[in-house]
Design a protein around this motif. Sequence first.
Motif, PDB file in Angstrom:
ATOM      1  N   ARG A 142      57.703  35.795  35.916  1.00 22.90           N
ATOM      2  CA  ARG A 142      56.703  36.477  35.086  1.00 22.90           C
ATOM      3  C   ARG A 142      56.584  37.935  35.489  1.00 22.90           C
ATOM      4  N   VAL A 143      56.497  38.804  34.470  1.00 26.16           N
ATOM      5  CA  VAL A 143      56.344  40.241  34.662  1.00 26.16           C
ATOM      6  C   VAL A 143      55.171  40.705  33.808  1.00 26.16           C
ATOM      7  N   VAL A 144      54.189  41.324  34.427  1.00 24.32           N
ATOM      8  CA  VAL A 144      53.044  41.884  33.706  1.00 24.32           C
ATOM      9  C   VAL A 144      53.175  43.400  33.737  1.00 24.32           C
ATOM     10  N   ILE A 145      53.135  44.008  32.551  1.00 24.09           N
ATOM     11  CA  ILE A 145      53.177  45.468  32.438  1.00 24.09           C
ATOM     12  C   ILE A 145      51.853  45.918  31.859  1.00 24.09           C
ATOM     13  N   PHE A 158      55.560  39.157  30.183  1.00 25.94           N
ATOM     14  CA  PHE A 158      56.939  38.863  29.825  1.00 25.94           C
ATOM     15  C   PHE A 158      57.540  37.917  30.851  1.00 25.94           C
ATOM     16  N   ARG A 159      58.734  37.458  30.550  1.00 28.91           N
ATOM     17  CA  ARG A 159      59.534  36.661  31.486  1.00 28.91           C
ATOM     18  C   ARG A 159      60.918  37.293  31.586  1.00 28.91           C
ATOM     19  N   VAL A 160      61.477  37.286  32.790  1.00 30.94           N
ATOM     20  CA  VAL A 160      62.860  37.697  32.949  1.00 30.94           C
ATOM     21  C   VAL A 160      63.706  36.652  32.225  1.00 30.94           C
ATOM     22  N   ASP A 161      64.577  37.110  31.310  1.00 29.96           N
ATOM     23  CA  ASP A 161      65.373  36.139  30.562  1.00 29.96           C
ATOM     24  C   ASP A 161      66.886  36.361  30.656  1.00 29.96           C
ATOM     25  N   ARG A 162      67.304  37.410  31.386  1.00 29.68           N
ATOM     26  CA  ARG A 162      68.736  37.622  31.564  1.00 29.68           C
ATOM     27  C   ARG A 162      68.980  38.637  32.678  1.00 29.68           C
ATOM     28  N   MET A 222      45.634  44.507  47.930  1.00 25.09           N
ATOM     29  CA  MET A 222      45.471  43.991  46.585  1.00 25.09           C
ATOM     30  C   MET A 222      45.048  45.073  45.609  1.00 25.09           C
ATOM     31  N   ALA A 223      45.362  46.318  45.887  1.00 29.59           N
ATOM     32  CA  ALA A 223      44.963  47.412  45.004  1.00 29.59           C
ATOM     33  C   ALA A 223      45.420  47.165  43.582  1.00 29.59           C
ATOM     34  N   GLY A 224      46.618  46.641  43.378  1.00 27.94           N
ATOM     35  CA  GLY A 224      47.119  46.386  42.041  1.00 27.94           C
ATOM     36  C   GLY A 224      46.368  45.301  41.311  1.00 27.94           C
ATOM     37  N   LEU A 225      45.780  44.358  42.040  1.00 25.64           N
ATOM     38  CA  LEU A 225      45.079  43.231  41.416  1.00 25.64           C
ATOM     39  C   LEU A 225      43.606  43.508  41.150  1.00 25.64           C
ATOM     40  N   ASP A 226      43.059  44.576  41.709  1.00 27.33           N
ATOM     41  CA  ASP A 226      41.622  44.819  41.630  1.00 27.33           C
ATOM     42  C   ASP A 226      41.063  44.749  40.214  1.00 27.33           C
ATOM     43  N   ASP A 227      41.784  45.323  39.247  1.00 32.07           N
ATOM     44  CA  ASP A 227      41.263  45.335  37.891  1.00 32.07           C
ATOM     45  C   ASP A 227      42.202  44.629  36.915  1.00 32.07           C
ATOM     46  N   LEU A 228      42.912  43.618  37.397  1.00 30.18           N
ATOM     47  CA  LEU A 228      43.829  42.861  36.552  1.00 30.18           C
ATOM     48  C   LEU A 228      43.051  41.978  35.592  1.00 30.18           C
ATOM     49  N   ASP A 229      43.392  42.052  34.322  1.00 30.54           N
ATOM     50  CA  ASP A 229      42.806  41.199  33.300  1.00 30.54           C
ATOM     51  C   ASP A 229      43.004  39.741  33.720  1.00 30.54           C
ATOM     52  N   ALA A 230      41.974  38.932  33.620  1.00 27.30           N
ATOM     53  CA  ALA A 230      42.015  37.547  34.085  1.00 27.30           C
ATOM     54  C   ALA A 230      43.149  36.743  33.441  1.00 27.30           C
ATOM     55  N   ARG A 231      43.524  37.058  32.198  1.00 27.29           N
ATOM     56  CA  ARG A 231      44.588  36.285  31.548  1.00 27.29           C
ATOM     57  C   ARG A 231      45.954  36.511  32.196  1.00 27.29           C
ATOM     58  N   PHE A 232      46.095  37.562  33.003  1.00 26.95           N
ATOM     59  CA  PHE A 232      47.362  37.846  33.670  1.00 26.95           C
ATOM     60  C   PHE A 232      47.351  37.431  35.143  1.00 26.95           C
ATOM     61  N   ALA A 233      46.270  36.851  35.612  1.00 32.41           N
ATOM     62  CA  ALA A 233      46.136  36.467  37.023  1.00 32.41           C
ATOM     63  C   ALA A 233      47.227  35.475  37.415  1.00 32.41           C
ATOM     64  N   PRO A 234      47.520  35.378  38.705  1.00 29.25           N
ATOM     65  CA  PRO A 234      48.547  34.432  39.161  1.00 29.25           C
ATOM     66  C   PRO A 234      48.252  33.018  38.671  1.00 29.25           C
ATOM     67  N   ARG A 235      49.309  32.311  38.314  1.00 29.08           N
ATOM     68  CA  ARG A 235      49.164  30.939  37.800  1.00 29.08           C
ATOM     69  C   ARG A 235      48.892  29.935  38.919  1.00 29.08           C
ATOM     70  N   HIS A 236      49.445  30.215  40.109  1.00 34.71           N
ATOM     71  CA  HIS A 236      49.215  29.353  41.278  1.00 34.71           C
ATOM     72  C   HIS A 236      49.517  30.163  42.530  1.00 34.71           C
ATOM     73  N   ALA A 237      49.107  29.661  43.670  1.00 38.40           N
ATOM     74  CA  ALA A 237      49.187  30.407  44.926  1.00 38.40           C
ATOM     75  C   ALA A 237      50.614  30.749  45.346  1.00 38.40           C
ATOM     76  N   ASN A 238      51.602  29.996  44.883  1.00 39.16           N
ATOM     77  CA  ASN A 238      52.975  30.220  45.312  1.00 39.16           C
ATOM     78  C   ASN A 238      53.824  30.943  44.259  1.00 39.16           C
ATOM     79  N   GLU A 239      53.216  31.339  43.153  1.00 39.30           N
ATOM     80  CA  GLU A 239      53.983  31.994  42.081  1.00 39.30           C
ATOM     81  C   GLU A 239      54.492  33.365  42.524  1.00 39.30           C
ATOM     82  N   LEU A 240      55.788  33.598  42.390  1.00 36.62           N
ATOM     83  CA  LEU A 240      56.348  34.929  42.591  1.00 36.62           C
ATOM     84  C   LEU A 240      56.331  35.614  41.229  1.00 36.62           C
TER      85      LEU A 240
END
Length: 176
Positions: free
Chosen positions: A172-175, A68-72, A1-19
């Motif tokens: 969902r894509v977080v940059i 962001f969201r993938v839209d195309r 979970m190195a990438g998630l260690d300092d993730l801003d809470a507003r970008f956290a996963p929406r639910h346990a199964n979210e890709l």
Amino acid sequence: MAGLDDLDARFAPRHANELWLLVDDRSATLYVYRGNRELERMQPIALGRAGVAPIRTRGDRRTPSGEFRVDRFNFDSRFHIFLGLDYPTPWHARDALEAGVMSQQEYDDYFAYLRHHGRPPQDTVLGGDIGIHGLGQGDPAFHRQYHWTQGCVAVTNEQIERLSQLVDIGTRVVIR
């Protein structure tokens, strides 16, 4: 979970199964998550030549940060495959208006286009056509050493093929 260690809470996963995808500028890594569980890690990635910024303008060679969201999908891209993102988002437009980067008229035009077409305009002062793509005929050695895009996120051709199998419209894509 190195990438998630300092993730801003507003970008956290929406639910346990979210890709979802996390693009991390500091580590030049794209993570694929299912909830909080890392499924794949792609590195090194290339970003805009001028780095990542919360507000980008057309032609500044920066990759926009945010959610962001993938839209195309474009499977005939010169970059092999292109996964388009819904940039600029309404939040980017609002921040640009507040920063004086976008005029009130440009802001109003942005929302009129968004309401009419259901997707953001790609020709604003903030630029457009931001996405995740492969190298196409690009040099893999150059890709491993430099941020070279005009503002997109670049991965290898093999990695973009894998991503195009994993994600869907709306992913969902977080940059950051």
